[in-house]
Design an enzyme around this catalytic site. Structure first.
Site, PDB file in Angstrom:
ATOM      1  N   TYR A 101      24.910  -2.189  -5.788  1.00 47.76           N
ATOM      2  CA  TYR A 101      24.596  -2.315  -7.459  1.00 47.76           C
ATOM      3  C   TYR A 101      24.187  -4.329  -7.729  1.00 47.76           C
ATOM      4  O   TYR A 101      22.802  -4.463  -8.035  1.00 47.76           O
ATOM      5  CB  TYR A 101      24.861  -1.842  -8.207  1.00 47.76           C
ATOM      6  CG  TYR A 101      24.790  -1.720  -9.530  1.00 47.76           C
ATOM      7  CD1 TYR A 101      23.746  -0.703 -10.480  1.00 47.76           C
ATOM      8  CD2 TYR A 101      25.290  -2.564 -10.361  1.00 47.76           C
ATOM      9  CE1 TYR A 101      23.537  -0.850 -11.437  1.00 47.76           C
ATOM     10  CE2 TYR A 101      24.610  -2.418 -12.210  1.00 47.76           C
ATOM     11  CZ  TYR A 101      24.024  -1.451 -12.675  1.00 47.76           C
ATOM     12  OH  TYR A 101      23.832  -1.142 -13.626  1.00 47.76           O
ATOM     13  N   LYS A 154      20.838  -5.369  -8.509  1.00 46.94           N
ATOM     14  CA  LYS A 154      19.975  -6.668  -9.480  1.00 46.94           C
ATOM     15  C   LYS A 154      20.156  -7.824  -8.891  1.00 46.94           C
ATOM     16  O   LYS A 154      19.209  -8.468  -9.706  1.00 46.94           O
ATOM     17  CB  LYS A 154      21.740  -5.646 -10.369  1.00 46.94           C
ATOM     18  CG  LYS A 154      21.320  -4.940 -10.494  1.00 46.94           C
ATOM     19  CD  LYS A 154      19.914  -4.308 -11.748  1.00 46.94           C
ATOM     20  CE  LYS A 154      20.682  -2.423 -12.239  1.00 46.94           C
ATOM     21  NZ  LYS A 154      18.647  -2.097 -12.675  1.00 46.94           N
TER      22      LYS A 154
HETATM   23  P1  NAP Z   1      22.196   6.180 -18.315  1.00 45.36           P
HETATM   24  O1  NAP Z   1      22.901   6.788 -19.648  1.00 45.36           O
HETATM   25  O2  NAP Z   1      23.037   6.268 -17.269  1.00 45.36           O
HETATM   26  O3  NAP Z   1      20.520   6.584 -18.135  1.00 45.36           O
HETATM   27  C1  NAP Z   1      20.114   6.615 -16.701  1.00 45.36           C
HETATM   28  C2  NAP Z   1      18.577   6.441 -17.455  1.00 45.36           C
HETATM   29  O4  NAP Z   1      18.258   6.270 -15.382  1.00 45.36           O
HETATM   30  C3  NAP Z   1      18.077   7.836 -17.836  1.00 45.36           C
HETATM   31  O5  NAP Z   1      17.097   8.482 -18.180  1.00 45.36           O
HETATM   32  C4  NAP Z   1      17.671   8.849 -15.802  1.00 45.36           C
HETATM   33  O6  NAP Z   1      17.161  10.192 -16.406  1.00 45.36           O
HETATM   34  C5  NAP Z   1      17.204   7.415 -15.356  1.00 45.36           C
HETATM   35  N1  NAP Z   1      16.580   7.727 -13.738  1.00 45.36           N
HETATM   36  C6  NAP Z   1      17.312   8.054 -13.367  1.00 45.36           C
HETATM   37  N2  NAP Z   1      17.446   8.443 -11.841  1.00 45.36           N
HETATM   38  C7  NAP Z   1      16.192   8.428 -12.411  1.00 45.36           C
HETATM   39  C8  NAP Z   1      14.968   8.367 -11.439  1.00 45.36           C
HETATM   40  N3  NAP Z   1      15.240   8.036 -10.129  1.00 45.36           N
HETATM   41  N4  NAP Z   1      13.688   8.049 -12.083  1.00 45.36           N
HETATM   42  C9  NAP Z   1      13.633   7.801 -13.046  1.00 45.36           C
HETATM   43  N5  NAP Z   1      14.823   7.923 -13.969  1.00 45.36           N
HETATM   44  C10 NAP Z   1      15.971   7.974 -13.785  1.00 45.36           C
HETATM   45  O7  NAP Z   1      22.249   4.474 -17.659  1.00 45.36           O
HETATM   46  P2  NAP Z   1      22.176   3.321 -18.996  1.00 45.36           P
HETATM   47  O8  NAP Z   1      23.775   2.722 -19.074  1.00 45.36           O
HETATM   48  O9  NAP Z   1      21.423   3.451 -20.038  1.00 45.36           O
HETATM   49  O10 NAP Z   1      21.189   2.221 -17.656  1.00 45.36           O
HETATM   50  C11 NAP Z   1      20.016   1.269 -18.592  1.00 45.36           C
HETATM   51  C12 NAP Z   1      19.996   0.294 -17.861  1.00 45.36           C
HETATM   52  O11 NAP Z   1      20.231  -0.888 -17.728  1.00 45.36           O
HETATM   53  C13 NAP Z   1      20.177   0.453 -15.710  1.00 45.36           C
HETATM   54  O12 NAP Z   1      18.789  -0.288 -15.235  1.00 45.36           O
HETATM   55  C14 NAP Z   1      21.724  -0.043 -15.758  1.00 45.36           C
HETATM   56  O13 NAP Z   1      21.341  -0.724 -14.106  1.00 45.36           O
HETATM   57  C15 NAP Z   1      21.385  -1.115 -16.340  1.00 45.36           C
HETATM   58  N6  NAP Z   1      22.370  -1.597 -17.250  1.00 45.36           N
HETATM   59  C16 NAP Z   1      23.596  -0.670 -17.687  1.00 45.36           C
HETATM   60  C17 NAP Z   1      25.182  -1.542 -18.125  1.00 45.36           C
HETATM   61  C18 NAP Z   1      25.889   0.161 -18.825  1.00 45.36           C
HETATM   62  O14 NAP Z   1      26.793  -0.425 -18.993  1.00 45.36           O
HETATM   63  N7  NAP Z   1      25.513   0.359 -19.393  1.00 45.36           N
HETATM   64  C19 NAP Z   1      25.237  -3.012 -17.980  1.00 45.36           C
HETATM   65  C20 NAP Z   1      24.095  -3.271 -17.183  1.00 45.36           C
HETATM   66  C21 NAP Z   1      23.009  -2.790 -16.711  1.00 45.36           C
HETATM   67  P3  NAP Z   1      17.528  11.654 -16.572  1.00 45.36           P
HETATM   68  O15 NAP Z   1      18.444  10.901 -17.973  1.00 45.36           O
HETATM   69  O16 NAP Z   1      16.393  12.345 -16.464  1.00 45.36           O
HETATM   70  O17 NAP Z   1      18.391  11.112 -14.756  1.00 45.36           O
END
Ligand code: NAP
Length: 254
Positions: free
Chosen positions: A163, A167
């Site tokens: 990851y 990133k």
């Molecule tokens: P999340 O709640 O797990 O949601 C992930 C999203 O990505 C869902 O809409 C999922 O779709 C979609 N997805 C997964 N695999 C996919 C694919 N192959 N093609 C298209 N869409 C796909 O994640 P989140 O926490 O909101 O994270 C969003 C972004 O922020 C990510 O890039 C993550 O790395 C980054 N981020 C998150 C955090 C955190 O603390 N949460 C921190 C830093 C960065 P489905 O609903 O269909 O599964």
């Protein structure tokens, strides 16, 4: 349910694609861009019901949205997604590369497939979507691209070699593409969240982490979406490109 964002309509007549718009930060971003009047493409991988719910929320705000499935780690599916958007709305003004996954485990236990799956979506997916959309934005001579990176890509995080590498790659990619597209009025930036309350962090134990967050709490998806909205919609953001901006409660202070 959180308060809906203030309706400003600065993206009236514009089209925004949010990858992974069905849940978490992507969902909050889709709603924030809809509050600016954008027509929003809610991309998802498998959660059709969640994506449909986001579309209904956008419509309730008086804007338009469409839910489109695509695994954005696959070139053919990205091309189909972007073609479908062009057929429906004929333009793409904003791309938010948000879709992401984790496959956490320590290096010695990490299988090549754990490595590859995370690189394929979190880095290659950003490349594929940006490449497909930039062709359109170059012709339009305008566009805003925002990719979600992470504090893990800036400072490393045990258990997240895959990851963190993906990133960190997004950061280098953002800076290069920002330079390549700058002359055509397209801005390319990255947003680096810290720990945000979503499904992705649902299993992470907060106790050990809060001591590293100066503001002492997890962030909300809407707090990340607020910065994405600024970068995508605010006229003042037209002079910001190639930047990495943190929404992390003070975890990383450059
Ligand atoms: P999340 O709640 O797990 O949601 C992930 C999203 O990505 C869902 O809409 C999922 O779709 C979609 N997805 C997964 N695999 C996919 C694919 N192959 N093609 C298209 N869409 C796909 O994640 P989140 O926490 O909101 O994270 C969003 C972004 O922020 C990510 O890039 C993550 O790395 C980054 N981020 C998150 C955090 C955190 O603390 N949460 C921190 C830093 C960065 P489905 O609903 O269909 O599964």
């Amino acid at each position: 349910m959180e308060a809906l964002p203030t309706n400003l309509q600065r993206l009236q007549g514009k089209v925004a694609i949010v990858t992974g718009g069905s849940r978490g930060i992507g969902r909050a971003t889709a709603l924030a861009l809809a509050a600016e009047g954008a027509k929003v493409v809610v991309n998802y991988a498998s959660s059709r019901e969640s994506a449909d719910r986001v579309v209904a929320e956008v419509e309730a705000m008086g804007s338009q949205a469409i839910a489109l499935p695509a695994d954005v780690s696959k070139a053919d599916q990205v091309d189909e997604l972007v073609n479908a958007v062009m057929e429906k709305w004929g333009q793409v003004d904003v791309l938010v590369n948000n879709a992401g996954i984790t496959r956490d485990t320590l290096l010695l236990r990490m299988k090549p497939e754990d490595w590859q799956a995370v690189i394929d979506l979190n880095l290659t997916g950003v490349f594929l979507c940006t490449r497909a959309v930039s062709k359109i934005m170059l012709k339009q001579r305008s566009g805003r691209i925002v990719s979600i990176t992470s504090v893990a890509g800036q400072m490393g995080n045990p258990g997240q070699a895959n990851y963190s590498a993906a990133k960190a790659g997004v950061i280098g990619f953002t800076k290069t593409v920002a330079k390549e597209l700058a002359t055509r009025g397209i801005t390319v930036n990255a947003v680096a969240p810290g720990f945000i309350t979503t499904d992705m962090t649902a299993d992470v134990k907060a106790e050990g982490i809060l001591q590293f967050i100066p503001l002492g709490r997890y962030g909300k998806p809407e707090e990340v979406a607020g910065l994405i909205r600024f970068l995508a919609a605010d006229p003042a953001a037209a002079y910001i490109t190639g930047q990495v901006m943190n929404v992390d409660g003070g975890m990383v202070m450059a």
